[in-house]
Design an enzyme around this catalytic site. Sequence first.
Site, PDB file in Angstrom:
ATOM      1  N   ASP A   1       0.861  -1.175   0.000  1.00 20.01           N
ATOM      2  CA  ASP A   1       0.000   0.000   0.000  1.00 20.01           C
ATOM      3  C   ASP A   1       0.904   1.234   0.000  1.00 20.01           C
ATOM      4  O   ASP A   1       1.567   1.515   0.990  1.00 20.01           O
ATOM      5  CB  ASP A   1      -0.872  -0.063   1.271  1.00 20.01           C
ATOM      6  CG  ASP A   1      -1.684   1.194   1.460  1.00 20.01           C
ATOM      7  OD1 ASP A   1      -1.636   2.073   0.584  1.00 20.01           O
ATOM      8  OD2 ASP A   1      -2.371   1.286   2.498  1.00 20.01           O
TER       9      ASP A   1
ATOM     10  N   LYS B   1      -2.548  14.076 -15.889  1.00 28.32           N
ATOM     11  CA  LYS B   1      -3.913  14.533 -15.732  1.00 28.32           C
ATOM     12  C   LYS B   1      -4.851  13.378 -15.421  1.00 28.32           C
ATOM     13  O   LYS B   1      -4.538  12.252 -15.778  1.00 28.32           O
ATOM     14  CB  LYS B   1      -4.366  15.282 -16.985  1.00 28.32           C
ATOM     15  CG  LYS B   1      -4.576  14.367 -18.209  1.00 28.32           C
ATOM     16  CD  LYS B   1      -4.923  15.168 -19.415  1.00 28.32           C
ATOM     17  CE  LYS B   1      -6.377  15.212 -19.712  1.00 28.32           C
ATOM     18  NZ  LYS B   1      -6.961  14.021 -20.326  1.00 28.32           N
TER      19      LYS B   1
ATOM     20  N   GLU C   1     -12.029  13.564 -32.818  1.00 31.06           N
ATOM     21  CA  GLU C   1     -11.945  12.130 -32.487  1.00 31.06           C
ATOM     22  C   GLU C   1     -13.182  11.397 -32.987  1.00 31.06           C
ATOM     23  O   GLU C   1     -14.277  11.968 -32.972  1.00 31.06           O
ATOM     24  CB  GLU C   1     -11.871  11.952 -30.972  1.00 31.06           C
ATOM     25  CG  GLU C   1     -10.628  12.507 -30.349  1.00 31.06           C
ATOM     26  CD  GLU C   1     -10.545  12.109 -28.882  1.00 31.06           C
ATOM     27  OE1 GLU C   1      -9.845  11.137 -28.586  1.00 31.06           O
ATOM     28  OE2 GLU C   1     -11.203  12.750 -28.055  1.00 31.06           O
TER      29      GLU C   1
ATOM     30  N   ASP D   1     -11.053  17.997 -20.440  1.00 27.99           N
ATOM     31  CA  ASP D   1     -10.355  16.788 -20.872  1.00 27.99           C
ATOM     32  C   ASP D   1      -9.305  17.089 -21.955  1.00 27.99           C
ATOM     33  O   ASP D   1      -8.251  16.475 -21.983  1.00 27.99           O
ATOM     34  CB  ASP D   1     -11.399  15.803 -21.417  1.00 27.99           C
ATOM     35  CG  ASP D   1     -10.836  14.410 -21.670  1.00 27.99           C
ATOM     36  OD1 ASP D   1     -10.016  13.961 -20.852  1.00 27.99           O
ATOM     37  OD2 ASP D   1     -11.220  13.782 -22.675  1.00 27.99           O
TER      38      ASP D   1
ATOM     39  N   HIS E   1      -4.148  19.564 -23.699  1.00 27.96           N
ATOM     40  CA  HIS E   1      -3.559  19.291 -25.014  1.00 27.96           C
ATOM     41  C   HIS E   1      -3.659  20.474 -25.988  1.00 27.96           C
ATOM     42  O   HIS E   1      -2.668  20.877 -26.590  1.00 27.96           O
ATOM     43  CB  HIS E   1      -4.222  18.074 -25.654  1.00 27.96           C
ATOM     44  CG  HIS E   1      -4.280  16.859 -24.759  1.00 27.96           C
ATOM     45  ND1 HIS E   1      -3.256  16.521 -23.910  1.00 27.96           N
ATOM     46  CD2 HIS E   1      -5.227  15.900 -24.587  1.00 27.96           C
ATOM     47  CE1 HIS E   1      -3.579  15.410 -23.258  1.00 27.96           C
ATOM     48  NE2 HIS E   1      -4.767  15.016 -23.649  1.00 27.96           N
TER      49      HIS E   1
ATOM     50  N   LYS F   1     -15.708  14.609 -29.561  1.00 22.13           N
ATOM     51  CA  LYS F   1     -15.784  13.153 -29.720  1.00 22.13           C
ATOM     52  C   LYS F   1     -16.900  12.820 -30.695  1.00 22.13           C
ATOM     53  O   LYS F   1     -17.799  13.614 -30.916  1.00 22.13           O
ATOM     54  CB  LYS F   1     -16.065  12.495 -28.370  1.00 22.13           C
ATOM     55  CG  LYS F   1     -14.959  12.722 -27.374  1.00 22.13           C
ATOM     56  CD  LYS F   1     -14.782  11.533 -26.458  1.00 22.13           C
ATOM     57  CE  LYS F   1     -13.688  11.764 -25.446  1.00 22.13           C
ATOM     58  NZ  LYS F   1     -12.339  11.525 -25.965  1.00 22.13           N
TER      59      LYS F   1
END
Length: 488
Positions: A86, A141, A209, A228, A233, A337
């Site tokens: 752990d 990230k 995408e 995201d 990016h 997307k």
Amino acid sequence: MNTDMLIVGGDGDLALRKLYPSLYYLELNNCMPENTRIIGMARTGQTREEFLVKVKEWLKANVAAELFSEEKWESYSQKIFFAQGDATNAESLGKVREEFLGEGNQLVVYLAIPPLIFGKVCNALEGCGLAKETTRLVVEKPLGDSRESFIAINNELARTFPEKQLFRIDHYLGKETVQNLIALRFANDIFEPLWNSRYVDSIQITVSEEVGVGNRWSFYDQTGATRDMVQNHLLQVLCLTCMEPPAVLDADSVRAEKLKVLNSLKMIEGEEVLKDTVRGQYERGVVGGKEVPGYLEEESDKYEIDPNSQTETFVAIKAEIQNWRWSGVPIYLRTGKRLRGRHSEIVVHFKQSKHKIFQENHENHASNRLIIRLQPDEGIRLRVMNKVAGLEPGIPLESGCLNLWFSDKKEIKTHDAYSRLLFDVLRNDQTLFVSAAEVEAAWKWVDTIFAGWKSTGMKAQGYPAGSIGPVAANELLSRDGREWHEIE
Ligand code: BG6
């Protein structure tokens, strides 16, 4: 010096899908520094043999068949170990230290775990004496979902590790073509005099995408395309496209120039979001010949799907860098997307002279464009005008392209973005890693947009899967008398 790379979360998705295959590429390219050992650490008990079977399986699924060789696997697998424990517990880490880590070795710790426990792991590393001056810590990230939460996460890391020892991954910086932006701009002197508001009309950065949100609906619903993709990016690509030439090519200079760009971004505040941003959400449609469900019809992995979710799976933003070089040049960003295809590109549109001498050909006389394709087929293309060959009267025009295509889709890549970045961690080179100040500045810009969406109640517009996004994204440009560069 010998190096130990301890991967915390060593049995998780990121490690299995990305990290071990990318490290294999280093072995394949004979780039793995001598005497490197990779220790995957996880809570789940398993023998080294069982662990290696798993790593091999994932490797074969993620590396092109032509690049897998038993011989390379043999030498690679000898470097891999499994440690049960752990990592939030100093005693447990201490045992790993005793059993697996060499006393005088360099240590790289990769946190392939949720940021929520970064702080505890850092404390445990300190508690068992592993947070040495030479230890490097790698994280990636999501580093928060706002400036405030990023600062909290970062403080947890910074309490134990100074900035020089922190490596924040943005995998776009590991992509060949993103690095090539530096070569293109600063190794080709012809571009520099043109690279400013006098000659550049506008810039477009597109990352489109085909994939949907896959099996991570719950995560994505809290995140959306802006957090995201844009916060990291797209803004990193924007920085490399627009930054001033660094004095030298080292981490401090490059990061300082990128930070100046982020700090010069015009804030899009309050009602400005209504004209300068577009939010979209995909609906049922056809992608690559296959019918796919809409975002709200996907299967959720955890939470029940909120039928009123406004999470954006597409975003387009008209940005502007307010500095001497770029003020007045719109920089249009878009990503989404379930779009028509997977491709990323930067298009620099140059201005045209107001004086027209090709009157009869006016509509064919297009402006010059530099198209930098990041993926999937990497290359650079310059759109130029030339004469249509033949006896037609006058000088009829058509556009052609000067092409510098680096690779075709069939070529097998012997490394990927992660292998480049992991290699740089092993070499202790931070140039392609993002500084805390950059992440913070990027969040600040993005937070303002979210605040505007909230205060105006701006909704996400539907777009059919397989399209190029919501209609409003076209209007964002047509209002300015421009249009998106058509995906070729
Ligand atoms: C990740 C995002 O950072 O980048 C994903 O979380 C996205 O949602 C991915 O699909 C895109 O990366 P690439 O390298 O496929 O363009």
